[in-house]
Design an enzyme around this catalytic site. Structure first.
Site, short mmCIF file in Angstrom:
data_model
loop_
_atom_site.label_atom_id
_atom_site.label_comp_id
_atom_site.label_asym_id
_atom_site.label_seq_id
_atom_site.Cartn_x
_atom_site.Cartn_y
_atom_site.Cartn_z
N ASP A 5 -83.69 -81.43 -3.41
CA ASP A 5 -84.16 -81.66 -4.82
C ASP A 5 -83.68 -80.53 -5.66
O ASP A 5 -82.80 -79.71 -5.06
CB ASP A 5 -85.75 -81.58 -4.90
CG ASP A 5 -86.36 -80.39 -4.75
OD1 ASP A 5 -85.75 -79.45 -4.14
OD2 ASP A 5 -87.60 -80.30 -4.82
N CYS A 62 -85.68 -78.39 0.03
CA CYS A 62 -86.49 -78.53 -1.09
C CYS A 62 -86.65 -77.05 -1.19
O CYS A 62 -86.29 -76.20 -0.44
CB CYS A 62 -87.32 -79.27 -1.21
SG CYS A 62 -88.85 -79.17 -0.21
N ARG A 103 -86.57 -71.61 -0.79
CA ARG A 103 -87.26 -70.31 -1.30
C ARG A 103 -87.79 -69.70 -0.05
O ARG A 103 -88.62 -68.82 -0.34
CB ARG A 103 -88.46 -70.88 -2.15
CG ARG A 103 -87.89 -71.34 -3.50
CD ARG A 103 -88.96 -72.18 -4.27
NE ARG A 103 -88.47 -72.94 -5.52
CZ ARG A 103 -89.22 -73.77 -6.14
NH1 ARG A 103 -90.42 -74.24 -5.75
NH2 ARG A 103 -88.50 -74.31 -7.33
N ARG A 123 -89.55 -86.44 30.57
CA ARG A 123 -90.94 -86.49 30.04
C ARG A 123 -91.06 -86.51 28.44
O ARG A 123 -91.96 -86.81 27.94
CB ARG A 123 -91.83 -85.42 30.68
CG ARG A 123 -91.35 -84.10 30.21
CD ARG A 123 -92.30 -82.99 31.15
NE ARG A 123 -92.06 -81.48 30.65
CZ ARG A 123 -91.03 -81.10 30.74
NH1 ARG A 123 -89.82 -81.45 31.45
NH2 ARG A 123 -90.82 -79.68 30.30
N HIS A 124 -90.01 -86.10 27.97
CA HIS A 124 -89.97 -85.82 26.63
C HIS A 124 -89.94 -87.02 25.71
O HIS A 124 -90.37 -87.40 24.78
CB HIS A 124 -89.06 -84.83 26.09
CG HIS A 124 -89.23 -83.42 26.40
ND1 HIS A 124 -90.27 -82.41 26.45
CD2 HIS A 124 -88.53 -82.70 27.44
CE1 HIS A 124 -90.18 -81.44 27.12
NE2 HIS A 124 -89.02 -81.71 27.88
C1 RB5 Z 1 -90.44 -77.90 -6.63
O1 RB5 Z 1 -91.02 -77.15 -7.34
C2 RB5 Z 1 -91.29 -77.82 -5.08
O2 RB5 Z 1 -92.44 -78.35 -5.22
C3 RB5 Z 1 -90.33 -78.76 -4.16
O3 RB5 Z 1 -88.97 -78.05 -4.03
C4 RB5 Z 1 -90.92 -78.37 -2.65
O4 RB5 Z 1 -91.01 -77.31 -2.18
C5 RB5 Z 1 -92.01 -79.21 -2.31
O5 RB5 Z 1 -92.37 -79.33 -1.26
#
Ligand code: RB5
Length: 152
Positions: free
Chosen positions: A8, A67, A111, A134-135
């Protein structure tokens, strides 16, 4: 290996860096978006679903999703049958998610992890092999949960 990439808005930059890196390592890379850096127009389920469906359809062998946290996009991907997407913030889990869980998507938080750590996580994931034995029985039990709900 042919790898599908998705992110995203929060993950675009890290996704592009990882695409370049994995291409340098000899992998074939396919970008499934998103491309809009504006939070208001961009929702993580879209690329999560696209990469998962590319695996389901056999277009790519494995996937890498990014994301903000890696969580939302992996939750979306995991709704597609046969997809096992794992959020990884360090290489050990990334390696074991393939060796023991036969994961086919690694998901990361742009992040959460920096670029160099993300490369190590990608290396650990894409260089690992499923151990079977086994996995395999346990992964089959996960598949059975999908089957049970498909027939309800
Ligand atoms: C977007 O702000 C954020 O919510 C998305 O990138 C993600 O971390 C959601 O799980």
């Amino acid at each position: 290996m042919k790898i599908g990439f998705g992110s995203d808005h929060a993950g675009i930059e890290l996704k592009l860096q990882l695409m370049d890196y994995l291409k340098e390592q000899g992998h074939e890379v396919v970008d499934y978006g998103n491309y809009d850096p504006d939070d208001r127009n961009d929702d993580y389920p879209v690329p999560g679903r696209k990469v998962a469906e590319a695996i389901y359809n056999g277009e790519v062998e494995k996937g890498l999703l990014v994301c903000g946290t890696g969580v939302g996009i992996s939750l979306a991907a995991n709704k597609v049958p046969g997809v096992r997407a794992c959020v990884c913030s360090e290489p050990y889990s990334a390696e074991m998610s393939v060796r023991h869980n036969n994961a086919n998507i690694v998901s990361m938080g742009a992040r959460v992890v920096g670029r160099e750590l993300a490369k190590k996580i990608a290396d650990a994931f894409f260089n690992a092999e499923f151990e079977g034995g086994r996995h395999a029985r346990r992964v089959e039990m996960i598949n059975q949960i999908e089957e049970d709900y498909r027939n309800k």
